[in-house]
Every structure is written in C-alpha cells, then in structure tokens.
Design an enzyme around this catalytic site. Structure first.
Site, PDB file in Angstrom:
ATOM      1  N   ASP A  60       0.879  -1.173   0.000  1.00 41.59           N
ATOM      2  CA  ASP A  60       0.000   0.000   0.000  1.00 41.59           C
ATOM      3  C   ASP A  60       0.917   1.224   0.000  1.00 41.59           C
ATOM      4  O   ASP A  60       1.653   1.452   0.971  1.00 41.59           O
ATOM      5  CB  ASP A  60      -0.885  -0.019   1.252  1.00 41.59           C
ATOM      6  CG  ASP A  60      -1.824   1.181   1.300  1.00 41.59           C
ATOM      7  OD1 ASP A  60      -1.543   2.208   0.652  1.00 41.59           O
ATOM      8  OD2 ASP A  60      -2.836   1.095   2.016  1.00 41.59           O
ATOM      9  N   TYR A 179      -5.978  16.132  -8.071  1.00 47.30           N
ATOM     10  CA  TYR A 179      -5.326  15.191  -8.989  1.00 47.30           C
ATOM     11  C   TYR A 179      -4.280  15.934  -9.831  1.00 47.30           C
ATOM     12  O   TYR A 179      -3.134  15.487  -9.958  1.00 47.30           O
ATOM     13  CB  TYR A 179      -6.371  14.525  -9.885  1.00 47.30           C
ATOM     14  CG  TYR A 179      -5.793  13.485 -10.814  1.00 47.30           C
ATOM     15  CD1 TYR A 179      -5.524  12.196 -10.355  1.00 47.30           C
ATOM     16  CD2 TYR A 179      -5.503  13.782 -12.154  1.00 47.30           C
ATOM     17  CE1 TYR A 179      -4.988  11.232 -11.195  1.00 47.30           C
ATOM     18  CE2 TYR A 179      -4.972  12.828 -13.007  1.00 47.30           C
ATOM     19  CZ  TYR A 179      -4.718  11.552 -12.525  1.00 47.30           C
ATOM     20  OH  TYR A 179      -4.180  10.600 -13.366  1.00 47.30           O
TER      21      TYR A 179
HETATM   22  P1  NAP Z   1      -6.923   2.044 -12.231  1.00 49.17           P
HETATM   23  O1  NAP Z   1      -7.398   1.117 -13.271  1.00 49.17           O
HETATM   24  O2  NAP Z   1      -7.911   2.756 -11.363  1.00 49.17           O
HETATM   25  O3  NAP Z   1      -5.856   1.269 -11.308  1.00 49.17           O
HETATM   26  C1  NAP Z   1      -5.251   1.942 -10.245  1.00 49.17           C
HETATM   27  C2  NAP Z   1      -4.294   1.000  -9.570  1.00 49.17           C
HETATM   28  O4  NAP Z   1      -3.668   1.717  -8.488  1.00 49.17           O
HETATM   29  C3  NAP Z   1      -4.986  -0.216  -8.945  1.00 49.17           C
HETATM   30  O5  NAP Z   1      -4.136  -1.323  -9.025  1.00 49.17           O
HETATM   31  C4  NAP Z   1      -5.159   0.222  -7.499  1.00 49.17           C
HETATM   32  O6  NAP Z   1      -5.247  -0.833  -6.576  1.00 49.17           O
HETATM   33  C5  NAP Z   1      -3.834   0.957  -7.317  1.00 49.17           C
HETATM   34  N1  NAP Z   1      -3.834   1.764  -6.098  1.00 49.17           N
HETATM   35  C6  NAP Z   1      -4.617   2.794  -5.755  1.00 49.17           C
HETATM   36  N2  NAP Z   1      -4.309   3.228  -4.516  1.00 49.17           N
HETATM   37  C7  NAP Z   1      -3.280   2.448  -4.078  1.00 49.17           C
HETATM   38  C8  NAP Z   1      -2.518   2.376  -2.898  1.00 49.17           C
HETATM   39  N3  NAP Z   1      -2.747   3.211  -1.859  1.00 49.17           N
HETATM   40  N4  NAP Z   1      -1.528   1.459  -2.792  1.00 49.17           N
HETATM   41  C9  NAP Z   1      -1.288   0.599  -3.813  1.00 49.17           C
HETATM   42  N5  NAP Z   1      -2.007   0.577  -4.956  1.00 49.17           N
HETATM   43  C10 NAP Z   1      -2.984   1.498  -5.081  1.00 49.17           C
HETATM   44  O7  NAP Z   1      -6.051   3.221 -12.867  1.00 49.17           O
HETATM   45  P2  NAP Z   1      -5.139   3.254 -14.205  1.00 49.17           P
HETATM   46  O8  NAP Z   1      -5.929   3.955 -15.239  1.00 49.17           O
HETATM   47  O9  NAP Z   1      -4.558   1.938 -14.470  1.00 49.17           O
HETATM   48  O10 NAP Z   1      -4.026   4.285 -13.709  1.00 49.17           O
HETATM   49  C11 NAP Z   1      -2.686   3.916 -13.463  1.00 49.17           C
HETATM   50  C12 NAP Z   1      -1.851   5.183 -13.376  1.00 49.17           C
HETATM   51  O11 NAP Z   1      -1.981   5.919 -14.597  1.00 49.17           O
HETATM   52  C13 NAP Z   1      -2.293   6.156 -12.264  1.00 49.17           C
HETATM   53  O12 NAP Z   1      -1.158   6.717 -11.659  1.00 49.17           O
HETATM   54  C14 NAP Z   1      -3.074   7.214 -13.014  1.00 49.17           C
HETATM   55  O13 NAP Z   1      -3.094   8.448 -12.344  1.00 49.17           O
HETATM   56  C15 NAP Z   1      -2.313   7.269 -14.321  1.00 49.17           C
HETATM   57  N6  NAP Z   1      -3.085   7.832 -15.438  1.00 49.17           N
HETATM   58  C16 NAP Z   1      -4.185   7.187 -15.898  1.00 49.17           C
HETATM   59  C17 NAP Z   1      -4.884   7.734 -16.968  1.00 49.17           C
HETATM   60  C18 NAP Z   1      -6.109   7.066 -17.550  1.00 49.17           C
HETATM   61  O14 NAP Z   1      -6.730   7.655 -18.446  1.00 49.17           O
HETATM   62  N7  NAP Z   1      -6.487   5.874 -17.122  1.00 49.17           N
HETATM   63  C19 NAP Z   1      -4.473   8.949 -17.536  1.00 49.17           C
HETATM   64  C20 NAP Z   1      -3.321   9.574 -17.036  1.00 49.17           C
HETATM   65  C21 NAP Z   1      -2.633   8.993 -15.980  1.00 49.17           C
HETATM   66  P3  NAP Z   1      -6.697  -1.447  -6.114  1.00 49.17           P
HETATM   67  O15 NAP Z   1      -7.097  -2.428  -7.182  1.00 49.17           O
HETATM   68  O16 NAP Z   1      -6.407  -2.072  -4.803  1.00 49.17           O
HETATM   69  O17 NAP Z   1      -7.658  -0.287  -6.021  1.00 49.17           O
END
Ligand code: NAP
Length: 253
Positions: A60, A179
């Site tokens: 975490d 964010y």
């Molecule tokens: P996602 O599908 O919501 O997945 C988020 C991941 O982060 C999940 O594995 C979640 O774990 C984990 N997480 C959240 N809080 C945590 C904590 N305290 N400790 C450990 N793990 C934690 O998001 P995603 O789209 O794959 O995003 C991944 C990264 O890309 C993020 O940094 C996000 O800001 C960045 N990003 C995403 C987008 C987009 O359009 N999707 C755009 C720009 C940047 P759980 O399963 O336990 O919740």
C-alpha cells in the site's frame, strides 16, 4: 541474469499491462498490490498468459509500514530492483478535504515513499518511472505555483512542505484540483530525484499514458490499455533522466 521490475498498483489497469509486457519480455516482475488476494490473482493470471515469472507483493503506497515490510522481504530474498514503476494512483473518487489528502498521499507521497524505501535495493543504473498525467501540466496551475514547481532550485524538502500545506488547507489555492496538483508535483519530484540520484546513474522520468480505457479512465477514453502501458514502459529503459514523456516524446511538464 534476468532483470527485476516492481510495478505498484500492478493488479489491474495500466500497471497490470506494464507487468504483463515486462514478464513476456523475460523480466522477473513483482506486482505491488495493496490487497494481497488481488495481487496473487493478477500474478497467477499473468503467469498463465505469458509463461513469465511474476510474484505479488502486498504494498500500500500510502503506508510507511507496508513499504518497510516489502523492503525487508526483498532484502531477505536478496532481491535487487532494476526498474521501479510508480504506477499506483487514484482519481477523484473522494471529493472534499479527505479526497484531497488521499489523492496527494497516493499520487505524490506514494511514489516518494516507495522510492525512498526501496532505494537501497535499487541497482546503480536502475530506472524509476513515475506515472503522470497531462492533467498535471504546469499550465493548469496558477502563476505562483507554476513558478514554484518550475524553479530549478526547488528542493525535495521545499516541495514536500508545500504539498503538506496544500493538504492541511484542504486543497486551497494552486488553481487545479488535487489530482492535477498531485501529478504536477510528481513531475517536479521526478526532476528533483533525477538530480539526487544522478551519481548512481539511476534514471528517473515521468511518463504519461494518455487517456486510457481503465476503471480510472472510463470506457469512453480514446486509448487502449496496451497503448497507455507502452507509453509508460518508455521510462523503464529510458537513457534520459528528469523528463516528462508521452509515447517516447518529451512533453512540457
Ligand atoms: P486504475 O485502473 O484505477 O488502477 C489503479 C491502480 O492503483 C490499482 O491497481 C489500485 O489498486 C492501485 N492503487 C490505488 N491506490 C493504491 C494504494 N494506496 N496502494 C497501492 N495501490 C494502489 O487506474 P489506471 O488507469 O490503471 O491508472 C494507473 C496510473 O496511470 C495512475 O497513476 C493514473 O493516475 C495514471 N493515469 C491514468 C490515466 C487514464 O486515463 N487511465 C491517464 C493519465 C494517468 P486497487 O485495485 O487495490 O484499487
């Protein structure tokens, strides 16, 4: 010898895809997941899909104890890290003061905590990839904070103090939501850490996946998880340091 990568938030979304690609490329992959079962399930899923070597570690990113625990386990197993991908992140789910604190704790202090906690286990010449967002671009901030984060003399302690104050104020000022602030600060932290770790030839970069179809990005996002992960993976083998990249091209921080 196989190289080892640790991907935080590797149990779903972009992190899972990054882990999948690295495992398929022959890396030993540690999937950081805050929920042990979700981590184990993802590791099993990706082992089946790739035939690669993946293991889950309970991590975490908001918890000092959790980071210390992972660090100790890796040390006990004599595991060294060649690539750290600080991918775990949250967006918007909780509004108000609590939401601000959780967003900054996860997206800014998370990568900082994990990086500092695992630093002794990183090999010289390793890479650190901080997953950022276009929403963290400096031009979303008010002038004062734009100048603050762009200042080449900004230190890690100053940056941390400003982010603590932002949380204390419940997210007042700065001109962007929590964010955007978290990712703008992460870009600045990337530059600061790149300077701090240059002597060990540890390359620290921020990579933006673009707007991606994950739980976070939603179904309407234009990019596939494969495209988003490819953009992030640039950081794993980057020879540059301190930059912000999307699809392998430098973008304005
Ligand atoms: P996602 O599908 O919501 O997945 C988020 C991941 O982060 C999940 O594995 C979640 O774990 C984990 N997480 C959240 N809080 C945590 C904590 N305290 N400790 C450990 N793990 C934690 O998001 P995603 O789209 O794959 O995003 C991944 C990264 O890309 C993020 O940094 C996000 O800001 C960045 N990003 C995403 C987008 C987009 O359009 N999707 C755009 C720009 C940047 P759980 O399963 O336990 O919740």
């Amino acid at each position: 010898m196989a190289r080892t990568a640790l991907v935080t938030g590797g149990n779903r979304g972009i992190g899972q895809q990054v882990a999948r690609v690295l495992a398929a490329d022959g890396w030993d992959v540690l999937i950081g997941a805050r929920d042990r079962q979700n981590g184990d399930a993802a590791a099993a899923r990706l082992r089946n899909a790739t035939g690669g070597r993946l293991k889950a570690v309970e991590l975490d990113v908001t918890s000092d104890a959790s980071v210390a625990n992972v660090s100790q386990k890796l040390r006990d197993g004599a595991i060294r890290i060649d690539a750290l991908v600080n991918n775990a992140g949250v967006y918007g789910a909780v509004r108000g003061g609590d939401g601000v604190a959780r967003t900054i704790e996860t997206n800014f202090f998370g990568p900082l905590r994990v990086t500092l906690g695992l630093l002794p286990l990183l090999r010289d010449g390793a890479t650190i990839t901080n997953v950022t967002s276009g929403l963290g671009a400096l031009d979303h901030l008010d002038g004062a904070h734009r100048r603050l984060l762009a200042d080449p003399a900004l230190t890690r302690d100053d940056l941390v103090a400003h982010l603590r104050e932002y949380v204390r104020s419940g997210g007042a000022g700065w001109g962007a939501d929590a964010y955007g602030v978290s990712k703008a600060a992460l870009n600045a932290l990337t530059r600061v850490l790149a300077n701090e770790l240059a002597a060990r030839e540890i390359h620290v970069n921020a990579t933006c996946p673009g707007w991606v179809r994950t739980d976070m990005g939603g179904r309407g996002a234009p990019r596939s998880v494969e495209a988003g992960a490819a953009s992030v993976l640039f950081g794993v083998t980057a020879t540059a340091t301190g930059g912000v990249f999307r699809d392998g091209r430098r973008i304005a921080p």
